[in-house]
Each structure stands twice: as C-alpha cells, then as structure tokens.
Design a protein around this motif. Structure first.
Motif, mmCIF file in Angstrom:
data_model
loop_
_atom_site.group_PDB
_atom_site.id
_atom_site.type_symbol
_atom_site.label_atom_id
_atom_site.label_comp_id
_atom_site.label_asym_id
_atom_site.label_seq_id
_atom_site.Cartn_x
_atom_site.Cartn_y
_atom_site.Cartn_z
ATOM 1 N N GLU A 29 0.927 -1.433 -0.445
ATOM 2 C CA GLU A 29 -0.240 0.002 -0.232
ATOM 3 C C GLU A 29 1.025 1.464 0.025
ATOM 4 O O GLU A 29 0.570 2.172 -0.936
ATOM 5 N N ASN A 33 1.512 4.437 -3.174
ATOM 6 C CA ASN A 33 1.219 5.609 -2.805
ATOM 7 C C ASN A 33 2.595 6.203 -3.076
ATOM 8 O O ASN A 33 2.134 7.382 -4.132
ATOM 9 N N LYS A 79 -7.134 11.376 -5.566
ATOM 10 C CA LYS A 79 -7.324 11.170 -6.898
ATOM 11 C C LYS A 79 -8.698 10.162 -7.036
ATOM 12 O O LYS A 79 -8.321 10.337 -8.597
ATOM 13 N N GLY A 93 -4.414 3.683 -5.928
ATOM 14 C CA GLY A 93 -5.126 3.477 -5.039
ATOM 15 C C GLY A 93 -6.297 4.778 -5.099
ATOM 16 O O GLY A 93 -6.265 5.621 -6.255
ATOM 17 N N ALA A 98 -6.054 3.501 2.935
ATOM 18 C CA ALA A 98 -5.308 2.370 3.760
ATOM 19 C C ALA A 98 -4.532 2.899 4.430
ATOM 20 O O ALA A 98 -3.915 2.844 5.051
HETATM 21 MG MG MG Z 1 -3.069 4.380 -1.864
#
Ligand code: MG
Ligand code: ADP
Length: 292
Positions: A29, A33, A79, A93, A98
C-alpha cells in the motif's frame, strides 16, 4: 445491545482486517502511494521482518500541511472526486483507506514536504484520535511513512505472522515484482540496517537488463529472448525464457497489464499453449512480460 456507531479506531481496524494481512501488505500500500505521488526514488527500510518497523521514504509530490490529517482519515483521497473519475481511474489507489487502516493497527508517523512550502510537517497517530497534532520537521521534499509495532494492539493478527525471515522474504519478493514494473524508479531496500538491494533507475535497454539480472539472475537473461510486438492497439514487450531454461515451479513468471502484476488463468493458459510443443510435462516456462 442497542444500535450504536462504532469508535473510529475500531472501524479502521475492521477495514485493516481486509487490507493489512501481513507486513508485506503494508509495504504494498505504501509503495503504491509513492507511485501515485510521482516518486523517482523510494527507500524501503524494514526492521524485524516489518513487525518492528516499516519506513518508506519517497521524493514525490508530498502532502500539504492542511491535508496531512485528511490523509489519515477514512474515505479521504486526492485521487478521485466523482463517479466519472472512478470509471477511468489511473492511480494505484483511490479508496482512501490504506493510511487510516494501517494507523489503527500500528504506531504511524507521516512526514511530508511539498515543493512550495518552507518547512515539512509531521503527524503521529495510533489511529484513535480525530484531532491531529502537527509538528514542523526538517524532512526534504517528498513523504515518509514510518510504521512501528505492527499489530501491537491486535494479538490475533500478530499470532498469524510467520518468522521474521519469512515475513521479510514476502517483502523482498514484493519489491522485486514492483521494481520490474517501474524501471523509471530507483528502489533501495534494507533489512535491519543492512542494504539488501539498490536498483538504480533504468532508462536504457542495457540498464533495464541490468535490473532484470539484479532481480532474476544472469542465467535468466542469458537464456531468454527479448519480445517487442505490437498489434491491434496492444503492445507486448519483455523477456521469454528458452524452453531449455524451464523450471519445476511457476516462480519466475511475471505478467504485467498496464503496469500492474496480474495472475490470471487466461494469460497463464495462453503462455502454456505457446510453449506446449517445446516443454516437457511438469516443466514451467519463465517470463517477464508487459502487455499495454
Ligand atoms: Mg493508497
Ligand atoms: P488512496 O491511495 O486510496 O488515496 P491512502 O490512504 O493510501 O488512500 O492515502 C490517502 C491520501 O494520502 C492519498 O490520496 C494521497 O493524497 C496522500 N498520500 C498518501 N501517501 C502519499 C505519498 N507517499 N505521497 C504523497 N501523498 C500521499
């Protein structure tokens, strides 16, 4: 019992139950990122198989001071903002789960500097608070996420962990897979202060082959053919092992679709068919293939 809203940490721990299975899931995760932040260098420092510490540092876009508390909050993401965005999402993501999930099962510190700001900011949390205390920090441009004592407050999860060596092996193989998907990023991995590998970014074909050798060994490259074909809007590139370099396990098979590693029956079948006349029963081909 009456119906009641659960405390925030418990909500996040429930979510963590799904995404944070073991240390390598945290690493996945956090490194995704870094990809989304446009990083060109990622340092991954692990202690005790990731149970004591997972620290990921990048030189990506960073997070502005005001957004640090949000980044640690559930369903908060930079995002996507609409259903249309969701339908053409290009980032790794988008759920915004997360960081809050990880912070609910560890002691997490997030430090970040964006290019325009004069100083970086740091925030630490154990996933219980809703008001975060921000401190200035001398961090360079980019972001560090420092995760300590994973699963310290979830004994059932902790009991499921394997030895330090096994957990680290999961992390190492994950980073290798990720490094094969992003030649434009430098990856540095350490375990207990010892450098495991440093893979400089690889722009030229020779540099890319060096990375492949660094990950899969020189025998792989010496015994494979380079592939580069385009047809009907698709492009297939990478390396395919010669039939004489087959293996008894399917452990050197990497197939990426638009940069994401996929394990898919249809693809596995297609590759097996291509090899069917030249491979003995029980032998498996080796390949690193990219379909875009
Ligand atoms: Mg993420
Ligand atoms: P998601 O990736 O689904 O958006 P995360 O919980 O992983 O959710 O991260 C929340 C937000 O924190 C991201 O949308 C992003 O804005 C910010 N963020 C997290 N890690 C980084 C990083 N390494 N660099 C820049 N921003 C980051």
């Amino acid at each position: 019992m009456r119906v009641q809203i659960l405390p925030i940490q418990l909500i996040n721990q429930i979510a963590a139950g799904e995404v944070v299975e073991r240390p390598s899931s945290v690493v996945k995760e956090l490194v995704e990122n870094c990809f989304d932040a446009g990083a060109t260098t990622i340092h991954i420092d692990i202690e005790h198989g990731g149970t004591r510490r997972i620290r990921i540092r990048d030189d990506g876009c960073g997070i502005i001071k005001e957004d640090l508390p949000l980044a640690l909050s559930r369903h908060a993401t930079s995002k996507i903002a609409s259903f249309e965005d969701l339908e053409r999402v290009a980032s790794m993501g988008f759920r915004g789960e997360a960081l809050p999930s990880i912070s609910s099962v560890s002691r997490l510190t997030l430090i970040s500097l964006v290019a325009e700001a004069d100083c970086a900011w740091r925030v630490s949390t154990d996933g219980t608070e809703q008001n975060f205390d921000l401190q200035p920090d001398p961090h360079p441009q980019g972001t560090t996420v420092d995760v300590r004592d994973l699963f310290y407050n979830t004994p059932a999860r902790r009991k499921c962990l394997k030895t330090e060596k096994t957990e680290f092996a999961h992390i190492e193989s994950l980073i290798q897979k990720m490094a094969l998907s992003r030649f434009d990023i430098t990856f540095a991995l350490s375990h207990n202060q010892k450098e495991i590998f440093h893979l400089p970014l690889a722009n030229t074909e020779t540099e890319q082959e060096q990375r492949v050798v660094g990950i899969l060994g020189s025998a792989f490259l010496e015994n494979s053919l380079k592939i580069d074909v385009a047809s009907s809007g698709l492009q297939l590139t990478g390396w395919v092992g010669l039939p004489t370099f087959s293996r008894s396990q399917q452990d050197m098979q990497f197939f990426y679709v638009n940069g994401r590693l996929v394990r898919d029956k249809l693809i596995a079948h297609a590759v097996r068919q291509a090899f069917q006349d030249v491979l003995f029963h029980g032998r498996h081909p080796v390949f690193v293939l990219y379909l875009d």
